[in-house]
Write an enzyme that holds these catalytic residues in place. Sequence first.
Site, PDB file in Angstrom:
ATOM      1  N   GLN A 140      10.932  31.666  23.352  1.00  0.00           N
ATOM      2  CA  GLN A 140      10.129  30.796  22.223  1.00  0.00           C
ATOM      3  C   GLN A 140       8.743  30.580  23.207  1.00  0.00           C
ATOM      4  O   GLN A 140       8.336  29.396  24.380  1.00  0.00           O
ATOM      5  CB  GLN A 140      10.077  29.122  22.520  1.00  0.00           C
ATOM      6  CG  GLN A 140       9.285  28.100  21.407  1.00  0.00           C
ATOM      7  CD  GLN A 140      10.172  27.025  20.019  1.00  0.00           C
ATOM      8  OE1 GLN A 140      11.152  27.304  21.143  1.00  0.00           O
ATOM      9  NE2 GLN A 140       9.093  26.062  19.670  1.00  0.00           N
ATOM     10  N   PHE A 141       8.050  30.762  23.404  1.00  0.00           N
ATOM     11  CA  PHE A 141       5.891  31.429  24.210  1.00  0.00           C
ATOM     12  C   PHE A 141       5.625  29.987  23.627  1.00  0.00           C
ATOM     13  O   PHE A 141       5.071  29.411  24.950  1.00  0.00           O
ATOM     14  CB  PHE A 141       5.232  32.600  23.448  1.00  0.00           C
ATOM     15  CG  PHE A 141       4.954  32.446  22.097  1.00  0.00           C
ATOM     16  CD1 PHE A 141       3.888  31.472  21.668  1.00  0.00           C
ATOM     17  CD2 PHE A 141       5.684  33.050  20.965  1.00  0.00           C
ATOM     18  CE1 PHE A 141       3.039  32.183  20.905  1.00  0.00           C
ATOM     19  CE2 PHE A 141       4.745  32.748  19.689  1.00  0.00           C
ATOM     20  CZ  PHE A 141       3.712  32.194  19.561  1.00  0.00           C
ATOM     21  N   THR A 142       6.138  28.735  22.750  1.00  0.00           N
ATOM     22  CA  THR A 142       5.288  27.803  22.308  1.00  0.00           C
ATOM     23  C   THR A 142       5.543  26.962  23.386  1.00  0.00           C
ATOM     24  O   THR A 142       4.487  25.709  23.689  1.00  0.00           O
ATOM     25  CB  THR A 142       5.805  27.523  21.238  1.00  0.00           C
ATOM     26  OG1 THR A 142       6.818  27.163  20.650  1.00  0.00           O
ATOM     27  CG2 THR A 142       5.280  28.576  20.167  1.00  0.00           C
TER      28      THR A 142
END
Length: 150
Positions: free
Chosen positions: A78-80
Amino acid sequence: MKAVIQRVTEASVTIDGKIVAEIGNGLLVLIGIEDADTQEDSAWLTAKIANLRIFGDENEVMNLSLKDTNGDIIVVSQFTLHAQTKKGNRPSYIKASKPDVAIPLYETFVKQMEMELGKPVQTGQFGADMKVRLLNDGPVTIVIDTKNKE
């Protein structure tokens, strides 16, 4: 590396209407990777998560780890998690690693977790549009950033 660790009684990941990962009691771990992250960060985080004492013992005291309970785990990229929200209302993801850097470290993390736990680790699919469903137990949610180890 940043991780959001959620103790669950059930969790699943669906991609294009198909369940690709599903567990009962255990952990759902969201992982965010940035360019400054290393193999050492991955190894440290793996050991920390596997041994984190957040499961109830016979007295309902959080005294047992995922290893102790032989629980299952789903790891989802999850890059966020590296969103920067200081300026404006649109998050910036400039600190999040691009796939050519993030994928190998994500795969290393999963392999290290499998070695630490002695069993397969379920995953989402890096970069896919995933639907993540969970029933948070407690709720227990812990955030760990390897840049704050000390």
